[in-house]
Design a protein around this motif. Structure first.
Motif, short mmCIF file in Angstrom:
data_model
loop_
_atom_site.label_atom_id
_atom_site.label_comp_id
_atom_site.label_asym_id
_atom_site.label_seq_id
_atom_site.Cartn_x
_atom_site.Cartn_y
_atom_site.Cartn_z
N THR A 31 36.58 38.84 44.19
CA THR A 31 37.42 38.74 42.99
C THR A 31 38.07 37.37 42.89
OG1 THR A 31 37.89 41.12 43.19
CG2 THR A 31 39.31 39.84 41.72
N ASN A 33 39.64 47.14 35.34
CA ASN A 33 38.88 46.55 36.44
C ASN A 33 39.56 46.93 37.76
OD1 ASN A 33 37.66 44.92 38.39
ND2 ASN A 33 37.45 43.17 37.01
N ASN A 59 38.57 46.64 40.90
CA ASN A 59 38.53 45.61 41.95
C ASN A 59 39.63 44.57 41.74
OD1 ASN A 59 36.37 46.79 43.25
ND2 ASN A 59 34.83 45.53 42.22
N SER A 98 38.60 39.64 30.00
CA SER A 98 37.83 40.76 29.46
C SER A 98 38.76 41.95 29.23
CB SER A 98 36.72 41.15 30.44
OG SER A 98 37.28 41.66 31.64
N ALA A 153 38.55 44.98 30.34
CA ALA A 153 38.84 45.69 31.59
C ALA A 153 39.88 44.93 32.41
CB ALA A 153 37.56 45.88 32.40
N ASP A 154 39.78 43.60 32.43
CA ASP A 154 40.74 42.78 33.18
C ASP A 154 42.12 42.82 32.52
OD1 ASP A 154 38.66 42.21 34.80
OD2 ASP A 154 38.60 40.06 34.42
#
Length: 436
Positions: free
Chosen positions: A154, A216, A218, A346, A348-349
């Motif tokens: 990451t 996200n 992760n 993004s 998700a981020d």
């Protein structure tokens, strides 16, 4: 009640005309009554004021915190003595003020400080110890769960973690400081509770909510790891810089030693967890499995136990406390979302960063407050992180429900579309009929 007596001087006409003799620091438990002796003397023989006139003097204090009544044992033209019966009404500190009127002059003198605290019970010690043990176990589990490979992968794109760190340790502390200052300008204890909540690291529940809301995971795990480790330096930094202003305003000593002990006390279980991960991988995997549900259990336990052991807390649940409990996490979600969006992350981020920013580890905040502060500050400050813990999941739960409804409607629409569409067999039959 403190046993040391001090002398309060009331100045009339530029001279020390009146002396008030009373204990300076008085402590009383809630719903209890104590008796405190006092004396007032006229030091100026040339002063023609008749102190026996009850309209010339009176004592005053905050009626929301203490109730005051008096009995006089001696009363003449030059002095009077008596006993105060002080009843503890609610937690807090107030000043006992002596006012003397005479010769066209009105003078006030703060002669004592009255502190109202709760009487300590066994369940209070059990609660504090339970929170300490649970937080330690959580940090051991977290040490076991740190996936350095995920973190390394990451961090190859460090923008997301950098945004999360910026929001967590700059935006949230500043937000908590200004929210506390605006909502509780005259209550430094509540400002401290707000500030300590804001400087705490992100909570383990952020990973769960990130997963539920399709963020996200992760990135969330990486940010939680970075913030947890970074908190060992950033929490003392904020307490010893901006926090000193609040402590000074409330005339509360900054608990340097206790905070240092607290930080070390969290590093040790984290290190134990990391050692278990390296030396006993099977045990580590078992602990990792229970970490997520344990985080939820920890939050629920702290809220329920805090309420059960501190029912007085509902008296503090004013609209300002509720606004504070909503304001910090909800503004955290908003700022995290906006900053991540501006930085063109993004979807998700963006979700992961917003959730990670808004969710604070209120268990750490409560433990830190109760461990470092003395009564009644430790009790008064606890209400803020409890309020934040109760209000934080509300918008996330609403979004999750909306997500479930949206997915349900999508499935229903897709199913209806399939049912309304002509089947392949019917199309073949239609084709055969048309050819004949």
């Amino acid at each position: 009640m403190a046993g040391v007596h001090v002398i309060g001087l009331l100045l009339l006409g530029g001279t020390a005309a009146w002396t008030v003799d009373i204990a300076h620091d008085i402590t009383v438990h809630m719903n209890q009554v104590i008796s405190v002796p006092f004396s007032v003397y006229n030091n100026n023989n040339n002063n023609n004021n008749n102190i026996s006139n009850p309209h010339m003097w009176y004592f005053n204090t905050d009626q929301h915190i203490t109730k005051l009544s008096s009995q006089f044992t001696k009363l003449n033209k030059t002095s009077f003595s008596g006993i105060f019966n002080i009843t503890g009404i609610f937690l807090g500190r107030t000043t006992l003020t002596f006012t003397m009127k005479g010769m066209g002059i009105k003078e006030d003198q703060e002669v004592a400080v009255i502190t109202v605290i709760r009487e300590e019970h066994t369940i209070d010690s059990v609660f504090t110890a339970s929170v300490a043990i649970l937080v330690s176990i959580l940090y051991i589990n977290f040490g076991c769960a740190i996936d350095w490979n995920v973190c390394r992968n990451t961090l190859r794109r460090p923008i997301g973690p950098a945004i999360g760190f910026f929001c967590q340790f700059l935006i949230m502390p500043l937000l908590s400081f200004f929210i506390g200052y605006l909502l509780f300008p005259d209550h430094p204890e509540l400002q401290i509770g707000m500030f300590f909540t804001g400087i705490s690291p992100s909570g383990g529940a952020s990973n769960m909510w990130t997963l539920l809301l399709d963020g996200n995971l992760n990135l969330s795990i990486t940010m939680t790891t970075i913030c947890t480790i970074g908190a060992f330096g950033m929490m003392p930094f904020w307490v010893f810089t901006l926090g000193r202003y609040i402590f000074a305003q409330g005339k509360i000593t900054v608990p340097y030693q206790h905070i240092g002990t607290f930080v070390i006390g969290l590093i040790i279980p984290l290190a134990i967890g990391f050692i278990i991960q390296k030396k006993f991988p099977r045990v580590s995997k078992i602990l990792v499995r229970v970490m997520k549900p344990f985080s939820v259990i920890l939050i629920i336990f702290i809220i329920i136990f805090a309420i059960m052991t501190n029912l007085y807390i509902f008296k503090l649940f004013t609209w300002k406390i509720i606004i504070a409990g909503m304001g910090l996490p909800w503004l955290g979600f908003t700022f995290g979302f906006i900053i991540a969006y501006i930085c063109k992350q993004s979807q998700a981020d963006i979700r992961a960063i917003a959730i990670e920013t808004g969710i604070q580890n209120t268990g750490v905040a409560i433990f830190l407050l109760r461990f470092t502060l003395k009564p009644p500050a430790d009790d008064l400050t606890t209400v803020v992180p409890v309020s934040a813990a109760m209000m934080t999941p509300v918008p996330l739960a609403i979004l999750f429900i909306i997500k479930l409804i949206y997915k349900y409607k999508q499935k229903k629409t897709a199913k209806e579309t399939l049912q309304s569409a002509p089947s392949l067999e019917k199309l073949q039959q239609t084709t055969n009929v048309s050819t004949h």
